[in-house]
Design a protein around this motif. Structure first.
Motif, PDB file in Angstrom:
ATOM      1  N   LYS A 230       0.833  -1.208   0.000  1.00 56.01           N
ATOM      2  CA  LYS A 230       0.000   0.000   0.000  1.00 56.01           C
ATOM      3  C   LYS A 230       0.869   1.261   0.000  1.00 56.01           C
ATOM      4  O   LYS A 230       0.510   2.274  -0.634  1.00 56.01           O
ATOM      5  N   MET A 231       1.992   1.211   0.694  1.00 59.04           N
ATOM      6  CA  MET A 231       2.929   2.339   0.660  1.00 59.04           C
ATOM      7  C   MET A 231       3.502   2.511  -0.746  1.00 59.04           C
ATOM      8  O   MET A 231       3.609   3.635  -1.257  1.00 59.04           O
ATOM      9  N   GLN A 233       2.026   1.608  -3.439  1.00 59.74           N
ATOM     10  CA  GLN A 233       0.916   2.104  -4.243  1.00 59.74           C
ATOM     11  C   GLN A 233       0.771   3.623  -4.095  1.00 59.74           C
ATOM     12  O   GLN A 233       0.567   4.346  -5.074  1.00 59.74           O
ATOM     13  N   TRP A 234       0.902   4.090  -2.869  1.00 63.70           N
ATOM     14  CA  TRP A 234       0.776   5.524  -2.593  1.00 63.70           C
ATOM     15  C   TRP A 234       1.919   6.318  -3.230  1.00 63.70           C
ATOM     16  O   TRP A 234       1.715   7.379  -3.812  1.00 63.70           O
ATOM     17  N   GLN A 236       3.724   5.180  -5.696  1.00 61.80           N
ATOM     18  CA  GLN A 236       3.828   4.770  -7.088  1.00 61.80           C
ATOM     19  C   GLN A 236       5.256   4.368  -7.450  1.00 61.80           C
ATOM     20  O   GLN A 236       5.909   4.946  -8.340  1.00 61.80           O
TER      21      GLN A 236
END
Length: 508
Positions: A230-231, A233-234, A236
């Motif tokens: 998720k990190m 993803q944030w 990118q």
């Protein structure tokens, strides 16, 4: 100094409490750990050190622990799983107590690219998609359309390409060939258009590569803590950046197809020409929704198309690739398949067989079943418990327990298939009277089991056997010297480096 001592003492007390809580938790829920657990990182180092052969390593470990065990991830990451390849446990979860084992919200988060399609949905949303796809796939007109589409693609694209490669004496990557073949085929059957990826110049196809990338990224989400991906993803970065780019490519392609299809249908209605459209699945979905006064929204159609692509493309590619590797490395099996075809249909009389004809090829069917047993296209499945339960193996399951069913391992367990389970033995599937032996789906798990069993099982066998028969009637496939088949790290069991082969014309 006193302040520092108090600080150290406080930190030590907190650490001790955390350790006590951790030990209490493990005694309560981890009665059969499959690895040694290390402080803070849990059992994750074992997985990371053996990631290069994850499927075989998992099989070995589960066998050592009676088919079921528990994995504990890094502290406070929620990466704790029950692992099993016990057929009784699988039967219990997928059939007997089906309602208690769902995909769950975390599954949908990990498989975000699938949207709310049939593979990620639960409860009423799943039932609606299931009933809808059942009516579409089981319709006789679609079966006829699918058969004609496959025969045309094999006759006009696959065999000419292989003939071109053979005449040039080139090494060819059969997995790439099958990827292109199944992509063209699924585009024809789902969207009603042929992108012609399967041609002698091997064109670069961004959408085809985007599907592969999305699946690899989903596998990655299974082996790292949620906060890590998720990190990424944030920010990118890493796999998540690749995932975002792949999904953007996929969405642009699918939504453009939906828009184009709506225009075609609208134009057809305005002109009232009475022209009969191909019964591709997207057209049927749009017409069915409109006919009931409940036109499907674009997002629903997008998710349906994506799920159909994965079901009809990757699984067929996987099965064909592993089938030809097994046949090429087992010449006696190859000889018996060719002998059966020659006995049934003569030598070189007809290259591309029809659906009714391939149903008569019992030995070929047995070889396909053996391929799917040893190399199931979906190597593992994930479930989540709704309520507390006790599995047939005696393992307790708490609410929200995450469970991984290792389908790959199930095909390699002696207690299920006998001591010769690692051998390619099509005879395993043939009765004394020459018919096909039925094996319960919770043992032969390649097409899932219970209420969520694969709707396209029969259609898949027809596709696989039409393609396999067409190639083997014309060519002998030889794997290049020194090649080692390695499963890829993805949610679909492909070969890491493709399948490099030489094609030679079959001599009779």
């Amino acid at each position: 100094m006193a302040f520092l001592l108090v600080g150290y003492a406080g930190a030590a007390t907190i650490a001790a409490l955390l350790c006590m809580l951790r030990l209490f938790y493990l005694r309560r829920c981890c009665t059969n750990p499959i690895f040694t657990e290390y402080p803070f990182v849990g059992m994750l180092p074992h997985v990371l050190c053996n990631l290069w052969h994850a499927h075989d390593y998992s099989t070995q470990v589960l066998k050592q622990h009676g088919g079921t065990g528990e994995f504990v991830g890094p502290w406070f990451t929620g990466m704790n799983y029950m692992l099993t390849c016990d057929p009784l446990n699988v039967h219990h979860m997928l059939s007997k107590n089906f309602r208690n084992y769902v995909k769950g919200p975390e599954f949908r988060e990990i498989f975000q690219a699938f949207g709310d399609g049939i593979f990620t949905a639960d409860a009423e949303a799943w039932r609606y998609s299931r009933d809808l796809f059942h009516s579409l796939l089981k319709h006789k007109s679609f079966e006829v359309f699918l058969e004609k589409t496959i025969q045309k693609k094999v006759q006009n694209s696959l065999l000419p390409l292989l003939n071109h490669v053979q005449q040039q004496g080139r090494v060819v990557d059969l997995q790439d060939v099958f990827n292109r073949f199944t992509f063209d085929n699924i585009c024809c059957t789902v969207l009603g258009r042929d992108p012609e990826c399967l041609s002698i110049d091997f064109p670069e196809v961004a959408i085809e590569k985007a599907f592969n990338q999305a699946e690899e990224s989903i596998f990655y989400r299974h082996i790292v803590p949620t906060f890590v991906w998720k990190m990424q993803q944030w920010l990118q970065i890493g796999q998540e950046k690749k995932m975002t780019e792949a999904c953007r490519t996929l969405d642009e392609f699918i939504y453009s197809c939906i828009a184009s299809k709506r225009e075609d249908l609208s134009r057809n209605e305005e002109n009232e020409t009475g022209e009969t459209f191909h019964v591709d699945l997207l057209t049927t979905l749009m017409r069915e929704g409109k006919g009931k006064g409940e036109a499907h929204e674009d997002i629903f159609l997008r998710d349906a198309v994506f799920n159909l692509f994965v079901a009809g493309r990757d699984t067929i590619t996987s099965a064909l690739t592993w089938f030809f590797w097994l046949v090429a490395t087992n010449p006696l099996v190859e000889a018996k398949i060719v002998e059966e075809m020659n006995e049934k249909f003569g030598i070189n009389e007809k290259t591309v067989l029809r659906a009714e004809e391939v149903k008569k090829l019992v030995y070929l069917h047995g070889a396909m079943c053996e391929t799917l047993r040893l190399f199931p296209p979906i190597p593992f499945e994930r479930k989540e418990a709704v309520e507390a339960d006790v599995l047939p193996s005696g393992h307790g399951v708490n609410p929200r327990t995450k469970i991984l069913l290792f389908l790959y391992a199930m095909g390699r367990v002696e207690e299920i298939w006998g001591e010769d389970c690692m051998e390619l033995k099509p005879e395993r599937w043939i009765s004394e009277k020459g018919g096909i032996v039925h094996v319960p789906s919770y043992k032969f798990i390649a097409f899932n089991a219970g209420p969520r069993n694969c709707l396209g099982k029969d259609l898949s066998f027809i596709q696989l056997k039409i393609v396999a028969a067409a190639i083997l009637r014309s060519y002998h496939v030889q794997v290049v010297e020194g090649y080692v088949a390695t499963p890829s790290l993805s949610i679909v069991l492909l070969m890491k480096d493709g399948l490099k082969v030489n094609m030679t014309k079959r001599k009779f």
